[in-house]
Design an enzyme around this catalytic site. Structure first.
Site, mmCIF file in Angstrom:
data_model
loop_
_atom_site.group_PDB
_atom_site.id
_atom_site.type_symbol
_atom_site.label_atom_id
_atom_site.label_comp_id
_atom_site.label_asym_id
_atom_site.label_seq_id
_atom_site.Cartn_x
_atom_site.Cartn_y
_atom_site.Cartn_z
ATOM 1 N NE ARG A 293 -3.927 -2.081 2.340
ATOM 2 C CZ ARG A 293 -3.758 -3.267 2.907
ATOM 3 N NH1 ARG A 293 -2.631 -3.544 3.541
ATOM 4 N NH2 ARG A 293 -4.705 -4.182 2.851
ATOM 5 C CG ASN B 46 -3.284 6.574 -4.465
ATOM 6 O OD1 ASN B 46 -3.407 6.724 -5.675
ATOM 7 N ND2 ASN B 46 -3.619 5.454 -3.861
ATOM 8 C CG HIS C 193 -5.994 -0.787 5.719
ATOM 9 N ND1 HIS C 193 -6.565 -2.003 6.027
ATOM 10 C CD2 HIS C 193 -6.240 -0.592 4.402
ATOM 11 C CE1 HIS C 193 -7.126 -2.504 4.941
ATOM 12 N NE2 HIS C 193 -6.935 -1.676 3.945
HETATM 13 N N1 APR Z 1 -10.418 12.813 -8.566
HETATM 14 C C1 APR Z 1 -11.415 11.901 -8.594
HETATM 15 N N2 APR Z 1 -11.223 10.625 -8.973
HETATM 16 C C2 APR Z 1 -9.993 10.258 -9.355
HETATM 17 C C3 APR Z 1 -8.906 11.166 -9.348
HETATM 18 C C4 APR Z 1 -9.161 12.495 -8.936
HETATM 19 N N3 APR Z 1 -8.196 13.400 -8.900
HETATM 20 N N4 APR Z 1 -7.809 10.491 -9.783
HETATM 21 C C5 APR Z 1 -8.189 9.230 -10.028
HETATM 22 N N5 APR Z 1 -9.509 9.076 -9.782
HETATM 23 C C6 APR Z 1 -10.365 7.908 -9.964
HETATM 24 C C7 APR Z 1 -9.938 7.039 -11.147
HETATM 25 O O1 APR Z 1 -10.280 7.668 -12.389
HETATM 26 C C8 APR Z 1 -10.706 5.769 -10.886
HETATM 27 O O2 APR Z 1 -11.965 5.746 -11.545
HETATM 28 O O3 APR Z 1 -10.332 7.002 -8.873
HETATM 29 C C9 APR Z 1 -10.920 5.777 -9.363
HETATM 30 C C10 APR Z 1 -10.292 4.610 -8.641
HETATM 31 O O4 APR Z 1 -10.938 3.482 -9.051
HETATM 32 P P1 APR Z 1 -10.190 2.081 -9.358
HETATM 33 O O5 APR Z 1 -8.978 2.329 -10.192
HETATM 34 O O6 APR Z 1 -11.203 1.114 -9.871
HETATM 35 O O7 APR Z 1 -9.667 1.646 -7.905
HETATM 36 P P2 APR Z 1 -10.488 0.972 -6.702
HETATM 37 O O8 APR Z 1 -10.289 -0.501 -6.742
HETATM 38 O O9 APR Z 1 -11.861 1.499 -6.685
HETATM 39 O O10 APR Z 1 -9.636 1.508 -5.447
HETATM 40 C C11 APR Z 1 -9.611 2.873 -5.112
HETATM 41 O O11 APR Z 1 -9.187 2.442 -2.781
HETATM 42 O O12 APR Z 1 -8.666 0.477 -1.649
HETATM 43 C C12 APR Z 1 -8.171 1.649 -2.212
HETATM 44 O O13 APR Z 1 -5.928 1.032 -2.836
HETATM 45 C C13 APR Z 1 -7.215 1.364 -3.332
HETATM 46 O O14 APR Z 1 -6.376 3.593 -3.464
HETATM 47 C C14 APR Z 1 -7.246 2.666 -4.078
HETATM 48 C C15 APR Z 1 -8.690 3.126 -3.911
#
Ligand code: APR
Length: 312
Positions: free
Chosen positions: A92, A99, A179
Site C-alpha cells: 500500500r 495517491n 491498515h
Molecule cells: N479525482 C477523482 N477521482 C480520481 C482522481 C481524482 N483526482 N484520480 C483518479 N480518480 C479515480 C480514477 O479515475 C478511478 O476511476 O479514482 C478511481 C479509482 O478506481 P479504481 O482504479 O477502480 O480503484 P479501486 O479498486 O476502486 O480503489 C480505489 O481504494 O482500496 C483503495 O488502494 C485502493 O487507493 C485505491 C482506492
C-alpha cells in the site's frame, strides 16, 4: 421539509461504483458519482445503469455521474475512493506518491464544495491519506475518518466462521492499528456468540488466521491480478456512512484522529469508535496486555513513517 440524503462518491471506479449501488439498495439517499473528465463516459454509464436497476428493485435513489465537483455541493457524506489501487507485488505504501497528488486535488474540492460533510476515506495507504485529507482540507476532527477496520474485521470474521463452521453473524472481532500488514487483530477479545475465541481454536490456527487477515488485501490483489478488492471495501464504507446518516451509533473499528488515546496524538489510527450524527462521536480505549501494546506500537511506527513520507 425533509429531503433525501445526498452521498458523494469521489472516484467512481470499482469501489466507487459498488458504493453507488449499495447506497441505492440500502435506501440511503441520492448519489453523486464524481470522477475525472477522462472517464466521464463510464462514470455517467455507471450512474445510468444503477438508475435503471432501481425500477426492478423499487428503489427511489437517483444517481448522477459527473466530472464537475460542484454537483456534490451540499452532500451529507463524501466517500473518497480516488486513487490508484495496488498491483501484484506492490505494498500500500508504494502508492503514496501518486495517491497523495490525487488527495491534494480532492482536498481542494472538498474544502470548496462540501466542507461540512462527513468524510470517509478509502484511498491507500489509508492511514496517511486520511491524515493528508484532514490536514489539507482543514476538516473538523470528528467529521473525517478512514475505512479499514470494518473491512479487516470482516475478513477476520469470515476466516473464523469458516474454520469453526458457525454463522459469521455471531463472530465478533476487533482489529486495531494501521491498515497494513502489521495491523493488530486482538484474538483475546474476539468471541463467538459470547464464547471466547481463544478457547475454540488452537493457537497455531489462530495465528494462521491473524496472518491471513493481515495479508488479506494482498491475497485479493494476487487473485485479481489487475487491482485490489472492491466488493467488501464498498460494503464496509457504506456501513459507516449508514451509521452516520441514520445516527445508528454503531461501534465500529475506524481510522479516527486520536488526541492522546493509546498514547497517540494527532494521527489517524484504527480504533473502536462510535459513529453517529455527530460523526466520530467517541473513541474507545482498551487496556492492552504488554505483547498487544508492542504490536500496536509497531503498527503505529509504520503509520508514522508513511505520514512522514507525505511531507505535508
Ligand atoms: N479525482 C477523482 N477521482 C480520481 C482522481 C481524482 N483526482 N484520480 C483518479 N480518480 C479515480 C480514477 O479515475 C478511478 O476511476 O479514482 C478511481 C479509482 O478506481 P479504481 O482504479 O477502480 O480503484 P479501486 O479498486 O476502486 O480503489 C480505489 O481504494 O482500496 C483503495 O488502494 C485502493 O487507493 C485505491 C482506492
Amino acid at each position: 421539509m425533509a429531503r433525501r440524503n445526498k452521498i458523494a462518491v469521489v472516484g467512481a471506479g470499482n469501489i466507487g461504483g459498488n458504493i453507488g449501488l449499495l447506497c441505492a439498495e440500502r435506501r440511503l439517499g441520492d448519489v453523486v458519482l464524481y470522477d475525472i473528465e477522462r472517464v466521464l463516459g463510464p462514470t455517467r454509464g455507471k450512474a445510468l445503469d444503477i438508475n435503471q436497476l432501481t425500477a426492478v428493485r423499487g428503489l427511489d435513489s437517483r444517481l448522477i455521474g459527473t466530472s464537475d465537483f460542484a454537483d456534490a455541493a451540499g452532500a451529507d457524506v463524501v466517500i473518497v475512493t480516488a486513487g490508484v489501487p495496488r498491483k501484484p507485488g506492490m505494498s500500500r505504501e508504494d502508492l503514496v506518491e501518486v495517491n497523495l497528488a490525487i488527495i491534494r486535488d480532492v482536498a481542494e474540492k472538498v474544502k470548496t464544495y462540501t466542507p461540512d460533510a462527513f468524510v470517509i476515506v478509502i484511498s491507500n495507504p489509508l492511514d496517511a491519506m486520511v491524515y493528508a485529507l484532514h490536514k489539507l482540507a482543514g476538516l473538523a476532527d470528528n467529521m473525517i475518518c478512514g475505512m479499514a477496520g470494518v473491512l479487516d474485521t470482516s475478513r477476520f470474521r469470515f476466516f473464523v466462521a469458516e474454520a469453526l463452521d458457525v454463522s459469521i453473524e455471531d463472530v465478533h472481532a476487533i482489529v486495531l492499528g494501521g491498515h497494513g500488514d502489521d495491523m493488530v487483530p486482538l484474538t483475546r477479545l474476539c468471541s463467538v456468540g459470547g464464547v471466547p475465541l481463544e478457547s475454540l481454536l488452537p493457537r497455531d490456527q489462530l495465528d494462521a488466521i491473524v496472518e491471513r487477515t493481515r495479508k488479506g488485501g494482498g491475497e485479493l490483489v494476487q487473485l485479481y491480478g489487475t487491482g485490489s478488492a472492491y466488493f467488501a471495501p464498498a460494503e464496509a464504507a457504506v456501513a459507516m456512512a449508514e451509521s452516520y446518516l441514520l445516527d445508528r451509533k454503531r461501534v465500529l473499528p475506524v481510522a479516527a484522529r486520536l488526541s492522546g488515546q493509546y498514547g497517540i496524538d494527532g494521527y489517524f489510527f484504527g480504533v473502536p469508535a462510535r459513529i453517529g450524527a455527530g460523526g466520530v462521536e467517541k473513541v474507545y480505549e482498551i487496556e492492552l496486555l504488554p505483547h498487544e501494546k508492542a504490536m500496536l506500537d509497531k503498527s503505529f511506527a509504520s503509520v508514522r513513517s508513511v505520514v512522514a513520507a507525505c511531507k505535508l
